[in-house]
Scaffold this motif. Structure first.
Motif, short mmCIF file in Angstrom:
data_model
loop_
_atom_site.label_atom_id
_atom_site.label_comp_id
_atom_site.label_asym_id
_atom_site.label_seq_id
_atom_site.Cartn_x
_atom_site.Cartn_y
_atom_site.Cartn_z
N UNK A 1 0.82 -1.22 0.00
CA UNK A 1 0.00 0.00 0.00
C UNK A 1 0.85 1.26 0.00
N UNK A 2 2.05 1.16 0.53
CA UNK A 2 2.98 2.29 0.54
C UNK A 2 3.69 2.46 -0.81
N UNK A 3 3.40 1.58 -1.76
CA UNK A 3 4.03 1.66 -3.07
C UNK A 3 5.42 1.10 -3.11
N UNK A 4 5.74 0.21 -2.19
CA UNK A 4 7.06 -0.39 -2.14
C UNK A 4 7.11 -1.61 -3.07
N UNK A 5 8.25 -1.81 -3.71
CA UNK A 5 8.46 -2.93 -4.62
C UNK A 5 8.98 -4.13 -3.85
N UNK A 6 8.37 -5.28 -4.07
CA UNK A 6 8.79 -6.53 -3.44
C UNK A 6 10.04 -7.02 -4.16
N UNK A 7 11.15 -7.11 -3.43
CA UNK A 7 12.41 -7.57 -4.00
C UNK A 7 12.74 -9.01 -3.64
N UNK A 8 11.76 -9.75 -3.16
CA UNK A 8 11.91 -11.17 -2.80
C UNK A 8 12.62 -11.31 -1.46
N UNK A 9 13.18 -12.48 -1.21
CA UNK A 9 13.77 -12.75 0.10
C UNK A 9 15.25 -12.40 0.11
N UNK A 10 15.74 -12.14 1.32
CA UNK A 10 17.15 -11.83 1.53
C UNK A 10 17.59 -12.38 2.87
N UNK A 11 18.86 -12.72 2.97
CA UNK A 11 19.47 -13.16 4.23
C UNK A 11 20.45 -12.11 4.76
N UNK B 1 20.05 -9.19 6.43
CA UNK B 1 19.79 -8.36 7.60
C UNK B 1 19.51 -9.17 8.86
N UNK B 2 20.15 -8.80 9.96
CA UNK B 2 19.83 -9.29 11.30
C UNK B 2 19.95 -10.80 11.46
N UNK B 3 20.66 -11.48 10.57
CA UNK B 3 20.79 -12.92 10.67
C UNK B 3 19.49 -13.66 10.38
N UNK B 4 18.60 -13.02 9.64
CA UNK B 4 17.28 -13.58 9.32
C UNK B 4 17.10 -13.73 7.83
N UNK B 5 16.19 -14.60 7.44
CA UNK B 5 15.68 -14.58 6.08
C UNK B 5 14.40 -13.75 6.14
N UNK B 6 14.36 -12.69 5.36
CA UNK B 6 13.23 -11.75 5.39
C UNK B 6 12.81 -11.42 3.96
N UNK B 7 11.60 -10.92 3.83
CA UNK B 7 11.14 -10.39 2.56
C UNK B 7 11.50 -8.92 2.55
N UNK B 8 12.16 -8.47 1.47
CA UNK B 8 12.64 -7.09 1.36
C UNK B 8 11.81 -6.32 0.36
N UNK B 9 11.40 -5.12 0.76
CA UNK B 9 10.68 -4.19 -0.09
C UNK B 9 11.51 -2.92 -0.20
N UNK B 10 11.39 -2.22 -1.33
CA UNK B 10 12.15 -0.99 -1.55
C UNK B 10 11.24 0.08 -2.15
N UNK B 11 11.47 1.31 -1.75
CA UNK B 11 10.75 2.44 -2.32
C UNK B 11 11.75 3.55 -2.58
N UNK B 12 11.72 4.09 -3.80
CA UNK B 12 12.47 5.28 -4.13
C UNK B 12 11.57 6.46 -3.82
N UNK B 13 12.11 7.41 -3.07
CA UNK B 13 11.33 8.56 -2.63
C UNK B 13 11.56 9.74 -3.56
N UNK B 14 10.52 10.51 -3.78
CA UNK B 14 10.65 11.72 -4.60
C UNK B 14 11.43 12.75 -3.79
N UNK B 15 12.26 13.50 -4.46
CA UNK B 15 13.02 14.56 -3.81
C UNK B 15 12.07 15.68 -3.41
N UNK B 16 12.53 16.53 -2.50
CA UNK B 16 11.70 17.62 -2.01
C UNK B 16 11.25 18.55 -3.12
#
Length: 184
Positions: free
Chosen positions: A153-163, A165-180
């Motif tokens: 809902x925040x418009x973040x792109x699902x980049x699949x799983x990653x290992x 961060x924090x010693x975990x397997x997590x689902x990673x999302x990314x959002x590019x923010x518009x400049x001011x």
């Protein structure tokens, strides 16, 4: 310190007077089951909650807003306790600081399903864009479909799983923010 307001919420630092609400939130299995490295465990006492809150404050000392761990407080008559936390924090991996920023949200179960995570995180992302932060990541437990829906809902792109961060397997999302200035 107050960071910002939305039509329904105030985002501000957690305060010592919030300790009962902080304990109530982080002592719940249905909140903590999604947070942090394994083994995940709840906060067991008010003293432990006080220590955790003190560690949070220490982590925030060197951060400039909108970076931080923000209490999500409903704007309602009286002085309602915080409903949860929304965060914007620098990420580090096994190599150290990465220059990447994480957005996250933790809500008390009685406040879930009302759009508060989306509203508070969306406002925080707008503040991040104004502050010149170019992109953010959200990391969710693989099974936390509700949190993944907030990221979508925040418009973040699902980049699949990653290992990474924090010693975990997590689902990673990314959002590019518009400049001011309105650019990308």
């Amino acid at each position: 310190m107050e960071l910002l307001r939305t039509p329904r919420l105030l985002l501000r630092h957690w305060e010592e007077s919030d300790l009962p609400a902080f304990f109530d939130l982080y002592s719940r299995d249905d909140v903590m089951r999604w947070l942090g490295p394994h083994p995940r465990r709840t906060v067991a006492s008010l003293d432990e909650a006080r220590e955790r809150l003190a560690r949070w404050r220490a982590r925030e000392r060197d951060l400039d807003p909108p970076l931080g761990l923000w209490a999500v407080v409903p704007l309602a008559p009286g002085t309602p306790p915080p409903a949860g936390t929304v965060l914007l924090m620098p990420l580090a991996d096994a190599e150290g600081p990465t220059g990447l920023i994480e957005v996250g949200w933790h809500l008390h179960p009685k406040h879930q399903g009302q759009g508060l995570a989306t509203e508070s995180a969306g406002a925080l992302l707008a503040a991040a864009a104004t502050a010149g932060i170019g992109q953010v990541l959200a990391l969710t437990d693989l099974d936390n479909v509700r949190s993944q829906a907030v990221a979508a809902r925040l418009g973040m792109s699902d980049e699949a799983t990653t290992d990474r961060w924090f010693g975990l397997t997590a689902r990673q999302f990314r959002k590019t923010l518009a400049a001011a200035d309105g650019g990308a």
